[in-house]
Scaffold this motif. Structure first.
Motif, PDB file in Angstrom:
ATOM      1  N   ILE A 135     -10.765  -4.431 -10.772  1.00 37.14           N
ATOM      2  CA  ILE A 135     -10.891  -5.030  -9.438  1.00 37.14           C
ATOM      3  C   ILE A 135      -9.742  -4.586  -8.539  1.00 37.14           C
ATOM      4  N   SER A 136      -8.503  -4.654  -9.055  1.00 37.66           N
ATOM      5  CA  SER A 136      -7.333  -4.285  -8.244  1.00 37.66           C
ATOM      6  C   SER A 136      -7.329  -2.798  -7.913  1.00 37.66           C
ATOM      7  N   ALA A 137      -7.758  -1.955  -8.865  1.00 34.38           N
ATOM      8  CA  ALA A 137      -7.793  -0.507  -8.618  1.00 34.38           C
ATOM      9  C   ALA A 137      -8.813  -0.165  -7.536  1.00 34.38           C
ATOM     10  N   VAL A 138      -9.973  -0.829  -7.581  1.00 32.39           N
ATOM     11  CA  VAL A 138     -10.988  -0.610  -6.550  1.00 32.39           C
ATOM     12  C   VAL A 138     -10.474  -1.093  -5.196  1.00 32.39           C
ATOM     13  N   GLY A 139      -9.837  -2.278  -5.184  1.00 36.80           N
ATOM     14  CA  GLY A 139      -9.277  -2.795  -3.940  1.00 36.80           C
ATOM     15  C   GLY A 139      -8.211  -1.888  -3.374  1.00 36.80           C
ATOM     16  N   LEU A 140      -7.380  -1.324  -4.257  1.00 35.04           N
ATOM     17  CA  LEU A 140      -6.318  -0.409  -3.821  1.00 35.04           C
ATOM     18  C   LEU A 140      -6.914   0.835  -3.169  1.00 35.04           C
ATOM     19  N   GLN A 141      -7.992   1.367  -3.765  1.00 35.20           N
ATOM     20  CA  GLN A 141      -8.631   2.559  -3.205  1.00 35.20           C
ATOM     21  C   GLN A 141      -9.274   2.265  -1.860  1.00 35.20           C
ATOM     22  N   ILE A 142      -9.950   1.127  -1.759  1.00 37.15           N
ATOM     23  CA  ILE A 142     -10.611   0.774  -0.501  1.00 37.15           C
ATOM     24  C   ILE A 142      -9.587   0.566   0.614  1.00 37.15           C
ATOM     25  N   ALA A 143      -8.459  -0.085   0.270  1.00 37.92           N
ATOM     26  CA  ALA A 143      -7.414  -0.344   1.269  1.00 37.92           C
ATOM     27  C   ALA A 143      -6.603   0.904   1.593  1.00 37.92           C
ATOM     28  N   GLY A 144      -6.746   1.960   0.794  1.00 40.17           N
ATOM     29  CA  GLY A 144      -6.019   3.197   1.050  1.00 40.17           C
ATOM     30  C   GLY A 144      -4.556   3.136   0.675  1.00 40.17           C
ATOM     31  N   GLU A 145      -4.177   2.218  -0.221  1.00 37.83           N
ATOM     32  CA  GLU A 145      -2.762   2.069  -0.573  1.00 37.83           C
ATOM     33  C   GLU A 145      -2.245   3.224  -1.430  1.00 37.83           C
ATOM     34  N   GLN A 146      -3.168   4.003  -2.001  1.00 38.92           N
ATOM     35  CA  GLN A 146      -2.703   5.138  -2.805  1.00 38.92           C
ATOM     36  C   GLN A 146      -1.940   6.148  -1.955  1.00 38.92           C
ATOM     37  N   HIS A 147      -2.290   6.252  -0.669  1.00 40.10           N
ATOM     38  CA  HIS A 147      -1.570   7.162   0.222  1.00 40.10           C
ATOM     39  C   HIS A 147      -0.162   6.631   0.514  1.00 40.10           C
ATOM     40  N   GLU A 148      -0.057   5.305   0.614  1.00 39.24           N
ATOM     41  CA  GLU A 148       1.258   4.691   0.820  1.00 39.24           C
ATOM     42  C   GLU A 148       2.171   4.951  -0.368  1.00 39.24           C
ATOM     43  N   LEU A 149       1.601   4.913  -1.573  1.00 40.95           N
ATOM     44  CA  LEU A 149       2.404   5.134  -2.775  1.00 40.95           C
ATOM     45  C   LEU A 149       3.023   6.528  -2.780  1.00 40.95           C
ATOM     46  N   LYS A 150       2.249   7.503  -2.354  1.00 39.09           N
ATOM     47  CA  LYS A 150       2.775   8.875  -2.311  1.00 39.09           C
ATOM     48  C   LYS A 150       3.919   8.982  -1.315  1.00 39.09           C
ATOM     49  N   ARG A 151       3.759   8.382  -0.148  1.00 39.17           N
ATOM     50  CA  ARG A 151       4.815   8.439   0.869  1.00 39.17           C
ATOM     51  C   ARG A 151       6.072   7.693   0.400  1.00 39.17           C
ATOM     52  N   GLU A 152       5.860   6.569  -0.275  1.00 38.94           N
ATOM     53  CA  GLU A 152       7.002   5.794  -0.781  1.00 38.94           C
ATOM     54  C   GLU A 152       7.789   6.583  -1.822  1.00 38.94           C
ATOM     55  N   MET A 153       7.076   7.247  -2.715  1.00 38.72           N
ATOM     56  CA  MET A 153       7.750   8.018  -3.762  1.00 38.72           C
ATOM     57  C   MET A 153       8.610   9.115  -3.159  1.00 38.72           C
ATOM     58  N   ASN A 154       8.075   9.790  -2.151  1.00 36.75           N
ATOM     59  CA  ASN A 154       8.828  10.883  -1.524  1.00 36.75           C
ATOM     60  C   ASN A 154      10.015  10.371  -0.716  1.00 36.75           C
ATOM     61  N   GLY A 155       9.910   9.165  -0.177  1.00 38.54           N
ATOM     62  CA  GLY A 155      10.984   8.645   0.658  1.00 38.54           C
ATOM     63  C   GLY A 155      11.849   7.603  -0.009  1.00 38.54           C
ATOM     64  N   PHE A 156      11.663   7.385  -1.313  1.00 38.90           N
ATOM     65  CA  PHE A 156      12.436   6.366  -2.024  1.00 38.90           C
ATOM     66  C   PHE A 156      13.907   6.754  -2.054  1.00 38.90           C
ATOM     67  N   SER A 157      14.766   5.862  -1.589  1.00 38.44           N
ATOM     68  CA  SER A 157      16.181   6.198  -1.421  1.00 38.44           C
ATOM     69  C   SER A 157      16.892   6.512  -2.733  1.00 38.44           C
ATOM     70  N   LYS A 158      16.402   5.994  -3.846  1.00 39.09           N
ATOM     71  CA  LYS A 158      17.045   6.225  -5.143  1.00 39.09           C
ATOM     72  C   LYS A 158      16.416   7.372  -5.926  1.00 39.09           C
ATOM     73  N   GLY A 159      15.435   8.021  -5.332  1.00 39.87           N
ATOM     74  CA  GLY A 159      14.806   9.148  -6.008  1.00 39.87           C
ATOM     75  C   GLY A 159      13.468   8.798  -6.642  1.00 39.87           C
TER      76      GLY A 159
END
Length: 390
Positions: free
Chosen positions: A267-291
């Motif tokens: 349920i959460s994985a489907v909700g994450l895909q519908i909300a488009g949060e997977q794109h946010e995760l990629k941006r967060e990883m690249n901009g994470f201050s600690k690496g």
């Protein structure tokens, strides 16, 4: 060495018998007169203590890593609710190994109406999985929409809902020590309003109405979750092993978590895909201050810690009741609050008098409930004659 007890009314030959169990298993336990479905056997203290440790360690670690995550991404607001919900259940495959080990070479007793029980469990696990997913999403939304003190105050109402639902669903009856424990636990939750949270919204992002509703309904979901889990134990797991030679195994705890978490994860994985949060995760990883490495470790650490927490929570329902499980979950909050101050040193937070008093009321809450369990053991020893297992 574990003990099983038989009524005095049995024959003398039974009183002196010695049996050898195949596995180290757990005696089903509950407070006297809590529910008619469980046998009044002594409480298994090692299981209870281990479950409490799992709750404390799991919840504390998960909350610390959650704060670390939000602090490093500069408090991402109004996003990531499905991500946090997913993290609470996605690591359930880690429990497959202990589940297999605890069920290996275990001969299952014959089950009456096996098809009916399988359908019942399938529907129940789906319902619990839905509650897990909804609870994770609502609790995260409440924290991201409301200041942490207000969220904590509203979320503490779960201590009102759980006893009520336990009476209605699980037919639990209470005594004064349980009531005293609940009162101290409510005080503990109320005094935790000075806690800090790295993802707390600013004034412009707050939504009091939406955050309050999310906090309230997440507390209700958590109460329903615990009572439904106890219902599974009482109406299926314990009856499935209702025999003088077989007792419920802790493997049933892993069973409930694994199948319910599978549903919640989908349920959460489907909700994450519908909300488009997977794109946010990629941006967060690249901009994470600690690496990127620490970003991944923060998310993975949260997922693993939540599984440790759920093993403790469900283990307490298995060992005693949904009420004790809820009490232990809430009285852990002051510990988390103090650890956040120590590790993150928020400028506007400190170990104040409220946190100190909350730790004291938490200790009194646990002491009252455990004293009742101790009295049950002492009283049952006068009524039951033990058999020794090697």
């Amino acid at each position: 060495m574990a003990q099983n007890q038989q009524p005095i009314s049995q024959t003398k030959s039974t009183e002196h018998s010695v049996q050898t169990p195949v596995n180290i298993e757990h005696d089903s336990t509950t407070l006297i007169n809590q529910t008619g479905n469980r046998k009044p056997t002594p409480n298994h203290w090692p299981t209870i203590i281990l479950s409490v440790i799992f709750v404390i360690v799991g919840q504390s670690t998960a909350k610390l890593l959650e704060n670390f995550y939000y602090v490093q991404i500069n408090k991402r607001i109004n996003n990531g609710v499905w991500t946090q919900s997913l993290l609470q259940t996605v690591a359930f495959p880690l429990l497959l190994l202990p589940f297999i080990i605890t069920t290996k070479n275990r001969q299952q007793p014959p089950i009456t109406s096996d098809r009916f029980h399988r359908k019942y469990l399938a529907v129940t696990y789906i319902c619990i999985g839905i509650l897990l997913s909804v609870h994770g999403r609502l609790s995260t939304m409440g924290k991201l929409k409301l200041f942490v003190g207000g969220f904590t105050q509203i979320y503490t109402t779960q201590l009102f809902f759980t006893p009520i639902l336990a009476c209605l669903i699980n037919k639990i009856k209470f005594n004064r020590w349980v009531v005293i424990s609940l009162i101290f636990a409510i005080a503990t939750g109320a005094l935790s309003f000075t806690s800090s949270f790295g993802g707390e919204p600013g004034d412009e992002e707050m939504n009091y109405a939406r955050g309050s509703r999310a906090a309230l309904f997440s507390g209700i979901c958590f109460s329903l979750l615990l009572c439904n889990i106890q219902n599974v134990f009482d109406n299926y797991i314990f009856k499935r092993t209702d025999s003088t030679t077989r007792r419920p195994s802790f493997a049933s705890v892993f069973e409930i978590i694994i199948f319910s978490s599978l549903v919640a994860t989908i349920i959460s994985a489907v909700g994450l895909q519908i909300a488009g949060e997977q794109h946010e995760l990629k941006r967060e990883m690249n901009g994470f201050s600690k690496g990127k490495g620490l970003y991944v470790m923060a998310l993975v650490g949260q997922a693993v810690s939540w599984q440790v927490y759920w093993v403790g929570i469900v283990g307490l329902v298995f060992s005693v009741s949904s009420v004790l499980s809820n009490v232990i979950s809430v009285i852990t909050w002051p510990i988390v609050s103090v650890l956040i101050v120590i590790f993150f040193k928020f400028m506007d937070d400190e170990v104040d008098v409220f946190k100190g008093v909350a730790l004291v009321t938490a200790a009194f809450s646990a002491a009252a409930y455990f004293y009742r369990l101790h009295k049950e053991n002492r009283d049952s020893a006068k009524v039951w004659v033990p058999q020794i297992y090697f």
